[in-house]
Design a protein around this motif. Structure first.
Motif, PDB file in Angstrom:
ATOM      1  N   LYS A 186       9.490   9.389  -2.036  1.00  0.00           N
ATOM      2  CA  LYS A 186      10.143   8.095  -1.805  1.00  0.00           C
ATOM      3  C   LYS A 186       9.501   6.979  -2.632  1.00  0.00           C
ATOM      4  N   LYS A 187      10.162   5.825  -2.618  1.00  0.00           N
ATOM      5  CA  LYS A 187       9.690   4.641  -3.351  1.00  0.00           C
ATOM      6  C   LYS A 187       9.087   3.662  -2.349  1.00  0.00           C
ATOM      7  N   ILE A 188       7.781   3.465  -2.480  1.00  0.00           N
ATOM      8  CA  ILE A 188       7.065   2.613  -1.538  1.00  0.00           C
ATOM      9  C   ILE A 188       6.408   1.445  -2.284  1.00  0.00           C
ATOM     10  N   ALA A 189       6.642   0.249  -1.807  1.00  0.00           N
ATOM     11  CA  ALA A 189       6.086  -0.940  -2.453  1.00  0.00           C
ATOM     12  C   ALA A 189       4.668  -1.238  -1.983  1.00  0.00           C
ATOM     13  N   THR A 190       3.846  -1.739  -2.907  1.00  0.00           N
ATOM     14  CA  THR A 190       2.571  -2.378  -2.590  1.00  0.00           C
ATOM     15  C   THR A 190       2.576  -3.717  -3.326  1.00  0.00           C
ATOM     16  N   PRO A 191       1.738  -4.672  -2.926  1.00  0.00           N
ATOM     17  CA  PRO A 191       1.830  -6.009  -3.522  1.00  0.00           C
ATOM     18  C   PRO A 191       1.475  -6.127  -5.003  1.00  0.00           C
ATOM     19  N   GLN A 192       0.507  -5.362  -5.486  1.00  0.00           N
ATOM     20  CA  GLN A 192       0.018  -5.564  -6.860  1.00  0.00           C
ATOM     21  C   GLN A 192      -0.867  -4.390  -7.250  1.00  0.00           C
ATOM     22  N   LEU A 193      -0.823  -3.988  -8.525  1.00  0.00           N
ATOM     23  CA  LEU A 193      -1.690  -2.926  -9.009  1.00  0.00           C
ATOM     24  C   LEU A 193      -3.149  -3.276  -8.728  1.00  0.00           C
ATOM     25  N   GLY A 194      -3.815  -2.385  -8.006  1.00  0.00           N
ATOM     26  CA  GLY A 194      -5.231  -2.568  -7.761  1.00  0.00           C
ATOM     27  C   GLY A 194      -5.576  -3.547  -6.655  1.00  0.00           C
ATOM     28  N   ASN A 195      -4.569  -4.110  -5.976  1.00  0.00           N
ATOM     29  CA  ASN A 195      -4.926  -5.022  -4.898  1.00  0.00           C
ATOM     30  C   ASN A 195      -5.359  -4.213  -3.679  1.00  0.00           C
ATOM     31  N   THR A 196      -5.793  -4.873  -2.656  1.00  0.00           N
ATOM     32  CA  THR A 196      -6.369  -4.206  -1.494  1.00  0.00           C
ATOM     33  C   THR A 196      -5.435  -3.185  -0.874  1.00  0.00           C
ATOM     34  N   GLN A 197      -4.170  -3.564  -0.662  1.00  0.00           N
ATOM     35  CA  GLN A 197      -3.214  -2.632  -0.056  1.00  0.00           C
ATOM     36  C   GLN A 197      -2.832  -1.501  -1.007  1.00  0.00           C
ATOM     37  N   ASP A 198      -2.739  -1.785  -2.309  1.00  0.00           N
ATOM     38  CA  ASP A 198      -2.428  -0.765  -3.301  1.00  0.00           C
ATOM     39  C   ASP A 198      -3.496   0.325  -3.295  1.00  0.00           C
ATOM     40  N   VAL A 199      -4.758  -0.086  -3.256  1.00  0.00           N
ATOM     41  CA  VAL A 199      -5.871   0.868  -3.232  1.00  0.00           C
ATOM     42  C   VAL A 199      -5.836   1.689  -1.949  1.00  0.00           C
ATOM     43  N   ALA A 200      -5.564   1.040  -0.830  1.00  0.00           N
ATOM     44  CA  ALA A 200      -5.503   1.749   0.451  1.00  0.00           C
ATOM     45  C   ALA A 200      -4.385   2.782   0.464  1.00  0.00           C
ATOM     46  N   PHE A 201      -3.223   2.425  -0.067  1.00  0.00           N
ATOM     47  CA  PHE A 201      -2.100   3.359  -0.096  1.00  0.00           C
ATOM     48  C   PHE A 201      -2.389   4.531  -1.016  1.00  0.00           C
ATOM     49  N   LEU A 202      -2.958   4.263  -2.200  1.00  0.00           N
ATOM     50  CA  LEU A 202      -3.308   5.344  -3.122  1.00  0.00           C
ATOM     51  C   LEU A 202      -4.311   6.298  -2.481  1.00  0.00           C
ATOM     52  N   ASN A 203      -5.248   5.749  -1.710  1.00  0.00           N
ATOM     53  CA  ASN A 203      -6.227   6.600  -1.036  1.00  0.00           C
ATOM     54  C   ASN A 203      -5.561   7.458   0.038  1.00  0.00           C
ATOM     55  N   TRP A 204      -4.632   6.883   0.775  1.00  0.00           N
ATOM     56  CA  TRP A 204      -3.902   7.635   1.794  1.00  0.00           C
ATOM     57  C   TRP A 204      -3.088   8.755   1.159  1.00  0.00           C
ATOM     58  N   ILE A 205      -2.439   8.470   0.024  1.00  0.00           N
ATOM     59  CA  ILE A 205      -1.664   9.479  -0.706  1.00  0.00           C
ATOM     60  C   ILE A 205      -2.568  10.648  -1.115  1.00  0.00           C
ATOM     61  N   ALA A 206      -3.744  10.303  -1.663  1.00  0.00           N
ATOM     62  CA  ALA A 206      -4.689  11.343  -2.092  1.00  0.00           C
ATOM     63  C   ALA A 206      -5.142  12.197  -0.913  1.00  0.00           C
ATOM     64  N   GLU A 207      -5.377  11.563   0.235  1.00  0.00           N
ATOM     65  CA  GLU A 207      -5.807  12.315   1.404  1.00  0.00           C
ATOM     66  C   GLU A 207      -4.703  13.210   1.951  1.00  0.00           C
ATOM     67  N   LYS A 208      -3.454  12.888   1.646  1.00  0.00           N
ATOM     68  CA  LYS A 208      -2.335  13.750   2.007  1.00  0.00           C
ATOM     69  C   LYS A 208      -2.228  14.940   1.066  1.00  0.00           C
ATOM     70  N   GLY A 209      -2.996  14.930  -0.034  1.00  0.00           N
ATOM     71  CA  GLY A 209      -2.958  16.006  -1.017  1.00  0.00           C
ATOM     72  C   GLY A 209      -1.888  15.826  -2.069  1.00  0.00           C
ATOM     73  N   TRP A 210      -1.287  14.644  -2.109  1.00  0.00           N
ATOM     74  CA  TRP A 210      -0.259  14.356  -3.097  1.00  0.00           C
ATOM     75  C   TRP A 210      -0.883  13.724  -4.345  1.00  0.00           C
ATOM     76  N   LYS A 211      -0.160  13.813  -5.469  1.00  0.00           N
ATOM     77  CA  LYS A 211      -0.669  13.291  -6.726  1.00  0.00           C
ATOM     78  C   LYS A 211       0.181  12.112  -7.216  1.00  0.00           C
ATOM     79  N   VAL A 212      -0.505  11.032  -7.589  1.00  0.00           N
ATOM     80  CA  VAL A 212       0.156   9.865  -8.178  1.00  0.00           C
ATOM     81  C   VAL A 212      -0.739   9.315  -9.279  1.00  0.00           C
ATOM     82  N   ASP A 213      -0.146   8.978 -10.435  1.00  0.00           N
ATOM     83  CA  ASP A 213      -0.899   8.301 -11.487  1.00  0.00           C
ATOM     84  C   ASP A 213      -1.076   6.850 -11.059  1.00  0.00           C
TER      85      ASP A 213
END
Length: 371
Positions: A158-185
Motif C-alpha cells: 500500500k501507499k502510506i504517507a509520512t511527513p518528510q524524508l528523514g523526519n521523526t515519523q518517517d524514520v519510525a515508519f521505516l523502522n517498523w517496516i524493517a521489523e516486519k521483514g519488508w524491504k523499502v529503499d
C-alpha cells in the motif's frame, strides 16, 4: 516519542548522510513571529529584566505536539518567569527551518522534534545546540483506509504517507517496516510498501483523493484523517517501553545557554509550570492550546479532531533521552544517517535545578549529557 503525567501535576555526518541533510535543510524561511508582549502577560509592576535582556525569542510549531509552548505563551506563563524581558514567539512549519533560525541567531530557544535535534547537533559537530528539557511524548499514529487495510499485514503493497524524508515519523515508519521483514529503499520510498512523503497540511486531501492508503503521522493530522473516515490501526506508543517516546524536546543555542543562564532557567521554570498546569487542568489547557492555534492559523480545531488528538499526547519535563538514542539508531539502520556521536547533546543541569526547587525528581540524560 506517552510519558506518564507528572507527579501531582508535569541527526555532516559523512558524505553518506548528505542526501538526507540536503533535503532536511531545504526548507526556507525562519518562520512567522508572534510576540506575547501585547497580551495579558501578568508581569508584576516593577519587574526587572532577566539577564538584562529585552527579549527572549522562542520557536515552536502551531501543532498540538508543541502544546507546552502554545499554552505557555498563551497563558503568559513564560512571560511571568522572565519578568520585564519580553517573550517573542516565532512559529515554524518544519524542524529544519527552526534549526536554521537557531543557528542564525534568530531564535534563542526552541521546541522541536528529535530528528531535527539530532541533525542540527551532528551537522555542526556538536557546536550548535543542546537539548535542555522535554515537552511532549506520544501523539503519533498509523491511520488507514479501512476498506483497503484491515490488518497491519495489509499495509504491505500500500501507499502510506509520512511527513518528510528523514523526519521523526518517517524514520519510525521505516523502522517498523524493517521489523516486519519488508524491504523499502529509504531514499526513494519504493519497495514492499510505498512510502509517500507528503506535507501534513495536504495529507488529508491526498487521503480523500485516494492517492494514499494511509499515513504514519503526528497529531492532529492523524485525527483529521480519522474524521475523514480513516481508522487508527496502530499507536506508535505501543512500540516503546512503558509507551513513552519523545516527540518534542526543548533546545537552546549553546551561545545563549552560556551567556544567559538565568534566562534559560526562567524559560525552563515556565515550561515546568506549564506542563504541571496542563496536566492538572486538561479541559482548560486543551481550550488554551486550541485558542493559540486559532490565533496562529485563523482556524480552531473541531472537537472531533481536538479531543482524540489531545488524549494521545502526554506532557512531560523528562526528555526521555534513551528514546532519542533509539531513534538515532533507527535512522542509522534505515541508511539515512551515519552513526552519530550524540555525547554532549544534553545539558539537563538547569532543568534538574528547576525540578529540585519544585520538589520534582531529577531526569536522566541517558549518558549523553555534557561532561
Amino acid at each position: 516519542m506517552p510519558a506518564s503525567r507528572p507527579t501531582a501535576r508535569r541527526r555532516l555526518a559523512a558524505v553518506a548522510a548528505l542526501p538526507l541533510l540536503a533535503v532536511a535543510l531545504s526548507a526556507c524561511g525562519y518562520g512567522s513571529e508572534k510576540s506575547s508582549s501585547d497580551e495579558a502577560t501578568g508581569v508584576a509592576a516593577g519587574a526587572k529584566k532577566t539577564d538584562g535582556l529585552d527579549t527572549v525569542r522562542i520557536g515552536y510549531f502551531p501543532n498540538l505536539t508543541h502544546a507546552t509552548a502554545l499554552v505557555g505563551v498563551e497563558k503568559g506563563l513564560f512571560q511571568k518567569e522572565l519578568g520585564a524581558t519580553k517573550v517573542k514567539g516565532s512559529t515554524f512549519n518544519a524542524g529544519p527551518s527552526e534549526i536554521e533560525a537557531l543557528n542564525a541567531g534568530s531564535i534563542d530557544i526552541g521546541f522541536i522534534g528529535p530528528s531535527p535535534s539530532i541533525n542540527g547537533y551532528t551537522q555542526t559537530n556538536g557546536k550548535s545546540l543542546r537539548i535542555i528539557g522535554g515537552s511532549a511524548s506520544g501523539g503519533v499514529k498509523l491511520v488507514v483506509n479501512p476498506e483497503k487495510i484491515k490488518t497491519l499485514d495489509d499495509v504491505k503493497g500500500k501507499k502510506i504517507a509520512t511527513p518528510q524524508l528523514g523526519n521523526t515519523q518517517d524514520v519510525a515508519f521505516l523502522n517498523w517496516i524493517a521489523e516486519k521483514g519488508w524491504k523499502v529503499d529509504a531514499q526513494s520510498g519504493k519497495g514492499d510498501v510505498s512510502v509517500v512523503r507528503t506535507d501534513n497540511k495536504i495529507t488529508p486531501d491526498a487521503y480523500k483523493s485516494g492517492s494514499i492508503d494511509g499515513a504514519w503521522v503526528p497529531e492532529p493530522t492523524a485525527s483529521k484523517l480519522v474524521a475523514e473516515g480513516a481508522k487508527e490501526i496502530l499507536d506508535e506508543s505501543t512500540l516503546w517501553p512503558d509507551k513513552k517516546f519523545v516527540i518534542t524536546n526543548i533546545i537552546v543555542s549553546q551561545k545563549f545557554l552560556k551567556e544567559h543562564p538565568a534566562a534559560v532557567e526562567a524559560v525552563l521554570r515556565g515550561s515546568v509550570k506549564t506542563n504541571a498546569w496542563i496536566n492538572s487542568h486538561e479541559d482548560e489547557a486543551k481550550a488554551a492550546a486550541n485558542k493559540a492555534l486559532e490565533g496562529l492559523s485563523g482556524k480552531a480545531l473541531p472537537a472531533d479532531v481536538l479531543d482524540p488528538a489531545w488524549k494521545s499526547l502526554r506532557f512531560t519535563d523528562d526528555p526521555l533521552a534513551s528514546t532519542l538514542q533509539a531513534e538515532a539508531d533507527h535512522a542509522v539502520k534505515a541508511g539515512l544517517l551515519k552513526k552519530p556521536d550524540l555525547n554532549g547533546i544534553y545539558d539537563l543541569k538547569p532543568l534538574n535545578k528547576v525540578l529540585k526547587a519544585t520538589g520534582e525528581p531529577e531526569v536522566s540524560d541517558a549518558g549523553l549529557g555534557v561532561k
